[in-house]
Design a protein around this motif. Sequence first.
Motif, PDB file in Angstrom:
ATOM      1  N   ASN A   1       0.828  -1.335   0.144  1.00 30.14           N
ATOM      2  CA  ASN A   1       0.010   0.044   0.105  1.00 30.14           C
ATOM      3  C   ASN A   1       0.849   1.322   0.172  1.00 30.14           C
ATOM      4  N   PHE A   2       2.026   1.267   0.854  1.00 28.19           N
ATOM      5  CA  PHE A   2       2.794   2.373   1.036  1.00 28.19           C
ATOM      6  C   PHE A   2       3.386   2.556  -0.397  1.00 28.19           C
ATOM      7  N   PHE A   3       3.951   1.609  -1.131  1.00 24.28           N
ATOM      8  CA  PHE A   3       4.631   1.895  -2.408  1.00 24.28           C
ATOM      9  C   PHE A   3       3.533   1.722  -3.570  1.00 24.28           C
ATOM     10  N   GLU A   4       2.378   1.670  -3.350  1.00 28.08           N
ATOM     11  CA  GLU A   4       1.194   1.761  -4.400  1.00 28.08           C
ATOM     12  C   GLU A   4       1.629   0.463  -5.410  1.00 28.08           C
ATOM     13  N   ILE A   5       2.126  -0.812  -4.863  1.00 31.26           N
ATOM     14  CA  ILE A   5       2.354  -1.736  -5.433  1.00 31.26           C
ATOM     15  C   ILE A   5       0.883  -2.634  -5.633  1.00 31.26           C
ATOM     16  N   SER A   6       0.805  -3.081  -6.823  1.00 28.86           N
ATOM     17  CA  SER A   6      -0.597  -4.110  -7.005  1.00 28.86           C
ATOM     18  C   SER A   6      -0.224  -5.018  -7.919  1.00 28.86           C
ATOM     19  N   ASN A   7      -1.204  -6.037  -8.155  1.00 32.87           N
ATOM     20  CA  ASN A   7      -1.077  -7.048  -9.251  1.00 32.87           C
ATOM     21  C   ASN A   7      -1.201  -6.447 -10.689  1.00 32.87           C
ATOM     22  N   GLY A   8      -1.727  -5.193 -10.790  1.00 27.68           N
ATOM     23  CA  GLY A   8      -1.498  -4.369 -12.094  1.00 27.68           C
ATOM     24  C   GLY A   8       0.049  -4.225 -12.604  1.00 27.68           C
ATOM     25  N   ASP A   9       0.955  -4.595 -11.454  1.00 29.92           N
ATOM     26  CA  ASP A   9       2.490  -4.252 -11.734  1.00 29.92           C
ATOM     27  C   ASP A   9       2.909  -5.351 -12.425  1.00 29.92           C
ATOM     28  N   TYR A  10       2.431  -6.589 -12.484  1.00 31.68           N
ATOM     29  CA  TYR A  10       2.894  -7.772 -13.045  1.00 31.68           C
ATOM     30  C   TYR A  10       3.413  -7.462 -14.519  1.00 31.68           C
ATOM     31  N   GLY A  11       4.537  -7.646 -14.985  1.00 33.07           N
ATOM     32  CA  GLY A  11       5.221  -7.522 -16.300  1.00 33.07           C
ATOM     33  C   GLY A  11       5.383  -6.188 -16.799  1.00 33.07           C
ATOM     34  N   GLY A  12       5.367  -5.152 -15.538  1.00 36.77           N
ATOM     35  CA  GLY A  12       5.756  -3.854 -15.632  1.00 36.77           C
ATOM     36  C   GLY A  12       6.981  -3.562 -15.381  1.00 36.77           C
ATOM     37  N   VAL A  13       7.438  -2.372 -15.375  1.00 37.94           N
ATOM     38  CA  VAL A  13       8.882  -1.534 -15.039  1.00 37.94           C
ATOM     39  C   VAL A  13       9.444  -2.297 -13.879  1.00 37.94           C
ATOM     40  N   LEU A  14       8.679  -2.331 -12.614  1.00 36.38           N
ATOM     41  CA  LEU A  14       8.945  -2.801 -11.333  1.00 36.38           C
ATOM     42  C   LEU A  14       9.340  -4.205 -11.462  1.00 36.38           C
ATOM     43  N   SER A  15       8.651  -5.128 -12.196  1.00 39.28           N
ATOM     44  CA  SER A  15       8.969  -6.468 -12.196  1.00 39.28           C
ATOM     45  C   SER A  15      10.073  -6.677 -13.091  1.00 39.28           C
ATOM     46  N   GLY A  16      10.134  -5.837 -14.075  1.00 35.33           N
ATOM     47  CA  GLY A  16      11.340  -5.879 -15.045  1.00 35.33           C
ATOM     48  C   GLY A  16      12.594  -5.817 -14.547  1.00 35.33           C
ATOM     49  N   VAL A  17      12.909  -4.754 -13.700  1.00 37.84           N
ATOM     50  CA  VAL A  17      14.021  -4.271 -12.888  1.00 37.84           C
ATOM     51  C   VAL A  17      14.263  -5.404 -11.785  1.00 37.84           C
ATOM     52  N   ILE A  18      13.202  -5.910 -11.218  1.00 40.75           N
ATOM     53  CA  ILE A  18      13.426  -6.979 -10.044  1.00 40.75           C
ATOM     54  C   ILE A  18      13.989  -8.232 -10.920  1.00 40.75           C
ATOM     55  N   SER A  19      13.221  -8.500 -12.053  1.00 40.55           N
ATOM     56  CA  SER A  19      13.634  -9.798 -12.848  1.00 40.55           C
ATOM     57  C   SER A  19      15.100  -9.572 -13.297  1.00 40.55           C
ATOM     58  N   PHE A  20      15.474  -8.339 -13.812  1.00 38.74           N
ATOM     59  CA  PHE A  20      16.807  -8.111 -14.325  1.00 38.74           C
ATOM     60  C   PHE A  20      17.952  -8.649 -13.303  1.00 38.74           C
ATOM     61  N   PHE A  21      17.733  -8.143 -12.195  1.00 40.26           N
ATOM     62  CA  PHE A  21      18.689  -8.491 -11.047  1.00 40.26           C
ATOM     63  C   PHE A  21      18.485  -9.861 -10.673  1.00 40.26           C
ATOM     64  N   ALA A  22      17.422 -10.319 -10.554  1.00 37.95           N
ATOM     65  CA  ALA A  22      17.175 -11.868 -10.310  1.00 37.95           C
ATOM     66  C   ALA A  22      18.098 -12.981 -11.387  1.00 37.95           C
ATOM     67  N   TRP A  23      17.956 -12.482 -12.675  1.00 39.25           N
ATOM     68  CA  TRP A  23      18.494 -12.957 -13.713  1.00 39.25           C
ATOM     69  C   TRP A  23      19.988 -12.735 -13.566  1.00 39.25           C
ATOM     70  N   VAL A  24      20.561 -11.815 -13.399  1.00 38.57           N
ATOM     71  CA  VAL A  24      21.796 -11.446 -13.145  1.00 38.57           C
ATOM     72  C   VAL A  24      22.511 -12.371 -12.264  1.00 38.57           C
ATOM     73  N   ILE A  25      21.954 -12.597 -11.040  1.00 39.11           N
ATOM     74  CA  ILE A  25      22.425 -13.152  -9.906  1.00 39.11           C
ATOM     75  C   ILE A  25      22.462 -14.673 -10.178  1.00 39.11           C
ATOM     76  N   VAL A  26      21.191 -15.197 -10.932  1.00 38.91           N
ATOM     77  CA  VAL A  26      21.254 -16.504 -11.530  1.00 38.91           C
ATOM     78  C   VAL A  26      22.232 -16.810 -12.502  1.00 38.91           C
ATOM     79  N   LEU A  27      22.550 -16.024 -13.513  1.00 39.92           N
ATOM     80  CA  LEU A  27      23.605 -16.298 -14.340  1.00 39.92           C
ATOM     81  C   LEU A  27      24.996 -16.330 -13.984  1.00 39.92           C
ATOM     82  N   GLU A  28      25.140 -15.242 -12.906  1.00 40.64           N
ATOM     83  CA  GLU A  28      26.390 -15.148 -12.208  1.00 40.64           C
ATOM     84  C   GLU A  28      26.669 -16.274 -11.472  1.00 40.64           C
ATOM     85  N   SER A  29      25.798 -16.892 -10.772  1.00 41.80           N
ATOM     86  CA  SER A  29      25.650 -18.218  -9.945  1.00 41.80           C
ATOM     87  C   SER A  29      26.243 -19.621 -11.033  1.00 41.80           C
TER      88      SER A  29
END
Length: 86
Positions: free
Chosen positions: A52-80
Amino acid sequence: MNDVRQWVFVADMNYSDSVTISDVWLWVKWLYFYPGDAIIYYIVNFFTGIANFFEISNGDYGGVLSGVISFFAWVIVLESFGRVFK
C-alpha cells in the motif's frame, strides 16, 4: 484484488488454439518476468502495508518494477551458473 498473472506455463500463450511463432516471444516474456512477478505477488499478498505504501498491486505484473526485479534476479542466477561452471 484480481491476480492477472498466468503462473503456469502453457505452450499456447495467446490462446489461438495452436502453437505458433507468436507464442515464442510470449514464452520469453513469461519466463523473464516470472521472478519479479513472484516477488510482487508476495509483497501484495503478505506484506500489504508495504504494498500500500509503495502503491504496488497486481497491475504491476510484467511492468517496469517487475522488469527491474527480474533483471537483477537473472543477473544473480547467471552469475551463479558462471561460478559453478568455471
